[in-house]
Design a protein around this motif. Structure first.
Motif, PDB file in Angstrom:
ATOM      1  N   THR A   7       0.845  -1.188   0.000  1.00 40.16           N
ATOM      2  CA  THR A   7       0.000   0.000   0.000  1.00 40.16           C
ATOM      3  C   THR A   7       0.880   1.237   0.000  1.00 40.16           C
ATOM      4  OG1 THR A   7      -0.107  -0.015   2.412  1.00 40.16           O
ATOM      5  CG2 THR A   7      -1.864  -1.143   1.241  1.00 40.16           C
ATOM      6  N   ARG A  12      -3.086   4.506   2.286  1.00 42.74           N
ATOM      7  CA  ARG A  12      -3.266   4.410   3.738  1.00 42.74           C
ATOM      8  C   ARG A  12      -4.114   5.564   4.262  1.00 42.74           C
ATOM      9  NH1 ARG A  12       2.732   2.489   5.804  1.00 42.74           N
ATOM     10  NH2 ARG A  12       2.899   0.743   4.361  1.00 42.74           N
ATOM     11  N   ALA A  15      -7.699   5.186   3.057  1.00 39.87           N
ATOM     12  CA  ALA A  15      -8.347   4.083   3.758  1.00 39.87           C
ATOM     13  C   ALA A  15      -8.846   4.508   5.136  1.00 39.87           C
ATOM     14  CB  ALA A  15      -7.389   2.907   3.887  1.00 39.87           C
ATOM     15  N   CYS A  16      -8.245   5.536   5.713  1.00 36.61           N
ATOM     16  CA  CYS A  16      -8.657   6.026   7.034  1.00 36.61           C
ATOM     17  C   CYS A  16      -9.865   6.958   6.965  1.00 36.61           C
ATOM     18  CB  CYS A  16      -7.508   6.772   7.703  1.00 36.61           C
ATOM     19  SG  CYS A  16      -6.121   5.723   8.129  1.00 36.61           S
ATOM     20  N   PHE A  81      -7.351  -2.444  -0.668  1.00 41.71           N
ATOM     21  CA  PHE A  81      -7.121  -1.956   0.690  1.00 41.71           C
ATOM     22  C   PHE A  81      -8.101  -0.838   1.051  1.00 41.71           C
ATOM     23  CE2 PHE A  81      -4.602   0.617   3.761  1.00 41.71           C
ATOM     24  CZ  PHE A  81      -4.439  -0.349   4.741  1.00 41.71           C
ATOM     25  N   ILE A  82      -8.301   0.104   0.151  1.00 43.74           N
ATOM     26  CA  ILE A  82      -9.227   1.209   0.393  1.00 43.74           C
ATOM     27  C   ILE A  82     -10.661   0.692   0.424  1.00 43.74           C
ATOM     28  CG2 ILE A  82     -10.158   3.370  -0.547  1.00 43.74           C
ATOM     29  CD1 ILE A  82      -7.349   3.920  -1.664  1.00 43.74           C
ATOM     30  N   ASN A  85     -11.361  -1.184   3.745  1.00 40.86           N
ATOM     31  CA  ASN A  85     -11.554  -0.287   4.886  1.00 40.86           C
ATOM     32  C   ASN A  85     -12.846   0.514   4.767  1.00 40.86           C
ATOM     33  OD1 ASN A  85      -9.223  -0.418   6.852  1.00 40.86           O
ATOM     34  ND2 ASN A  85      -8.175  -0.383   4.882  1.00 40.86           N
ATOM     35  N   SER A 134      -8.786   0.171  13.680  1.00 37.52           N
ATOM     36  CA  SER A 134      -8.800   0.105  12.216  1.00 37.52           C
ATOM     37  C   SER A 134      -7.965   1.218  11.591  1.00 37.52           C
ATOM     38  CB  SER A 134     -10.243   0.185  11.705  1.00 37.52           C
ATOM     39  OG  SER A 134     -10.983  -0.916  12.160  1.00 37.52           O
ATOM     40  N   GLN A 137      -4.240   0.367  12.144  1.00 38.86           N
ATOM     41  CA  GLN A 137      -3.810  -0.686  11.227  1.00 38.86           C
ATOM     42  C   GLN A 137      -3.705  -0.154   9.796  1.00 38.86           C
ATOM     43  OE1 GLN A 137      -2.480  -2.801  13.349  1.00 38.86           O
ATOM     44  NE2 GLN A 137      -3.299  -4.560  12.259  1.00 38.86           N
ATOM     45  N   SER A 138      -4.647   0.683   9.402  1.00 36.61           N
ATOM     46  CA  SER A 138      -4.614   1.255   8.046  1.00 36.61           C
ATOM     47  C   SER A 138      -3.388   2.123   7.851  1.00 36.61           C
ATOM     48  CB  SER A 138      -5.876   2.080   7.791  1.00 36.61           C
ATOM     49  OG  SER A 138      -7.009   1.256   7.806  1.00 36.61           O
ATOM     50  N   TYR A 143      -4.329  -4.808   7.063  1.00 35.31           N
ATOM     51  CA  TYR A 143      -5.775  -4.982   7.115  1.00 35.31           C
ATOM     52  C   TYR A 143      -6.192  -5.143   8.575  1.00 35.31           C
ATOM     53  CZ  TYR A 143      -6.045  -5.627   2.081  1.00 35.31           C
ATOM     54  OH  TYR A 143      -6.015  -5.429   0.723  1.00 35.31           O
TER      55      TYR A 143
END
Length: 158
Positions: A7, A12, A15-16, A81-82, A85, A134, A137-138, A143
């Motif tokens: 990623t 990242r 994803a948050c 990944f995105i 999340n 979460s 981790q992101s 994951y």
């Protein structure tokens, strides 16, 4: 689980962002906790403009929910990944909605004030723990595996 590839920093961060939805939704459940610990409100101070917009626009939650679902989760051009999340944030939001129904039912019970306070505080702390985990981790590029929720996410995100 990092088997889907590496990623980037932008992945990242993006994803948050969807985790803002459950944070804003669960804010209402922190009511009793905020009364007991007023200093805790300072953590949410930067979110006040978002809270005003969110609760000021009718059906904002529903609009954001479907926008994230259709434009992010179902778009296979966006990294897994995105999308993972985002779907996890949506499921946390659904859990908040279901707990809202539960608290409405418990609120019908006379003299259920203590039960409501306990439920509100437990819901708030549980969702916030899941969101903070979460997000952490992101940011690390991993994951976030939340039991049962992540399994449901894997079923939805291809």
């Amino acid at each position: 689980m990092t088997w889907r590839g590496s990623t980037t920093i932008s992945d990242r961060i993006f994803a948050c962002l969807p985790y803002l939805l459950p944070i804003i939704e669960v804010f209402v459940f922190g009511e009793f906790l905020f009364r007991q610990f007023p200093a805790l409100q300072l953590i949410f101070f930067p979110l006040i403009p978002l809270l005003r917009i969110y609760y000021g626009v009718r059906y904002a939650g529903l609009i954001i929910f479907f926008a994230l679902w259709l434009l992010v989760v179902r778009n296979e051009k966006i990294s897994h990944f995105i999308r993972f999340n985002t779907m996890q944030a949506i499921l946390l939001d659904i859990i908040i909605f279901l707990f809202g129904i539960l608290t409405d039912v418990v609120g019908l019970i006379p003299a259920g004030g203590f039960a409501i306070q306990t439920l509100y505080t437990t819901i708030f702390l549980g969702i916030m723990a899941g969101v903070i985990y979460s997000i952490a981790q992101s940011l690390l590029g991993r994951y976030a595996e939340i039991p049962a929720i992540s399994d449901a996410v894997y079923m939805q995100v291809r």
